[in-house]
Design an enzyme around this catalytic site. Structure first.
Site, PDB file in Angstrom:
ATOM      1  N   LYS A  29      35.778  13.726   8.692  1.00 44.69           N
ATOM      2  CA  LYS A  29      34.378  13.992   8.347  1.00 44.69           C
ATOM      3  C   LYS A  29      33.854  15.206   9.109  1.00 44.69           C
ATOM      4  O   LYS A  29      33.224  16.096   8.528  1.00 44.69           O
ATOM      5  CB  LYS A  29      33.507  12.778   8.652  1.00 44.69           C
ATOM      6  CG  LYS A  29      32.064  12.931   8.195  1.00 44.69           C
ATOM      7  CD  LYS A  29      31.132  11.986   8.911  1.00 44.69           C
ATOM      8  CE  LYS A  29      30.815  12.473  10.317  1.00 44.69           C
ATOM      9  NZ  LYS A  29      29.770  11.680  10.993  1.00 44.69           N
ATOM     10  N   ASP A  42      29.964  10.455   5.073  1.00 42.54           N
ATOM     11  CA  ASP A  42      29.457   9.647   6.178  1.00 42.54           C
ATOM     12  C   ASP A  42      28.975   8.315   5.631  1.00 42.54           C
ATOM     13  O   ASP A  42      29.242   7.966   4.484  1.00 42.54           O
ATOM     14  CB  ASP A  42      28.341  10.390   6.916  1.00 42.54           C
ATOM     15  CG  ASP A  42      27.075  10.517   6.080  1.00 42.54           C
ATOM     16  OD1 ASP A  42      27.123  10.261   4.857  1.00 42.54           O
ATOM     17  OD2 ASP A  42      26.029  10.871   6.658  1.00 42.54           O
TER      18      ASP A  42
END
Length: 240
Positions: A141, A159
Site C-alpha cells: 500500500k 487501504d
C-alpha cells in the site's frame, strides 16, 4: 412547494443471491461522477518532497492522516532528507512522533529506511515497487501511494477505506486488499487510474463511512449494490 424526499432502507431480496456485478458502463459512470466532483484529488498527508511523503505514509499506518499531519511539520523541519533523518537518530525521531500510534517501532523503521536510502539509493526514493517494498516499514500500500503521488504512476493503493468501498458497493469485491487492488485494476478504465484511489479513499472517508454510510449524499447511490443502503424515494434529477 417541493415535496419532501424521504429515505428508506432498500428492501432485501428473498433470494440469497450474490449482488449483480457492475457493468463497464456503470464503472465508467461512477468515475465520471467522481471526476466531475473532484477533478484533481490528492493525498491529505502533508509532505515536502518524495522522501517526506514516504515517511508520512509509513507513519500513517494504523493512524489518521490528521494525526500524522500534526506531528510531521516539526519533524520535517528538522529532517527533510534521509541524511538528516539518520543524523537526527531514533530517540529524537521518537520525540517528534510520540503522538502517533506505534511510534517507537515507526521511529526505528524511519531511521533505518533512511539509512538504507542513503546506502543503497544515493539518498533518493526509488521509483521501483520492489525496491520500495524492501525498505523497513514499507508494504504494498505504501509503495503504491509513493509511486502514485510522487511519481505519477497509475497505481491503486488499497487501504481500509477502499477495501470497504470495493466490497460494500461490489465494485471490486475481494477477501484481501490485494484481491481488491487486482479487481480495481481490471475494471477501472485507464483514463481514471491516476486518481482512482484518491477518489475512492475520499469517498470511503467522508461518505461511505464504516458505521453509518451517508447514502443520502452519495453520488453513486443508484449504482451501489449494497443491500443495506438507503435510497431516495424521489431522487432529484441531476443535469449534465
Amino acid at each position: 412547494m417541493a415535496r419532501k424526499t424521504t429515505l428508506m432502507p432498500k428492501k432485501k431480496s428473498r433470494k440469497s443471491s450474490k449482488p449483480k456485478p457492475w457493468s463497464p458502463a456503470e464503472i465508467e459512470e461512477a468515475f465520471r461522477r467522481f471526476k466531475k466532483a473532484s477533478p484533481a484529488p490528492t493525498t491529505e498527508l502533508n509532505s515536502i518532497n518524495p522522501y517526506t511523503l514516504l515517511v508520512a505514509v509509513v507513519l500513517s499506518a494504523q493512524a489518521t492522516d490528521a494525526g500524522v499531519n500534526k506531528a510531521t511539520p516539526a519533524l520535517f523541519t528538522a529532517a527533510d532528507t534521509p541524511e538528516k533523518m539518520v543524523a537526527l537518530g531514533e530517540e529524537r525521531v521518537r520525540d517528534f512522533i510520540k503522538t502517533i500510534g506505534l511510534y517507537r517501532n515507526k521511529a526505528k523503521n524511519v531511521v533505518e529506511l533512511s539509512r538504507r536510502l542513503v546506502a543503497e539509493h544515493g539518498g533518493k526514493v526509488p521509483r521501483d515497487r520492489e525496491a520500495l517494498e524492501a525498505l523497513p516499514g514499507v508494504g504494498r500500500k505504501t509503495a503504491n501511494v509513493v509511486l502514485n503521488v510522487a511519481f505519477g504512476e497509475p497505481t491503486i493503493a488499497v487501504d481500509t477505506h477502499i477495501f470497504r468501498v470495493g466490497n460494500r458497493t461490489n465494485m471490486a469485491a475481494g477477501l484481501t486488499p490485494f484481491e481488491v487492488e487486482l479487481k480495481l485494476n481490471q475494471v477501472v478504465p485507464d483514463k481514471y487510474k491516476l486518481h482512482a484511489h484518491h477518489w475512492l479513499i475520499l469517498h470511503g472517508r467522508y461518505t461511505c463511512i464504516a458505521r453509518k454510510p451517508l447514502c443520502e449524499k452519495c453520488i453513486i447511490n443508484d449504482l451501489c449494490r449494497w443491500p443495506e443502503k438507503t435510497v431516495a424515494l424521489e431522487p432529484p434529477r441531476v443535469k449534465g
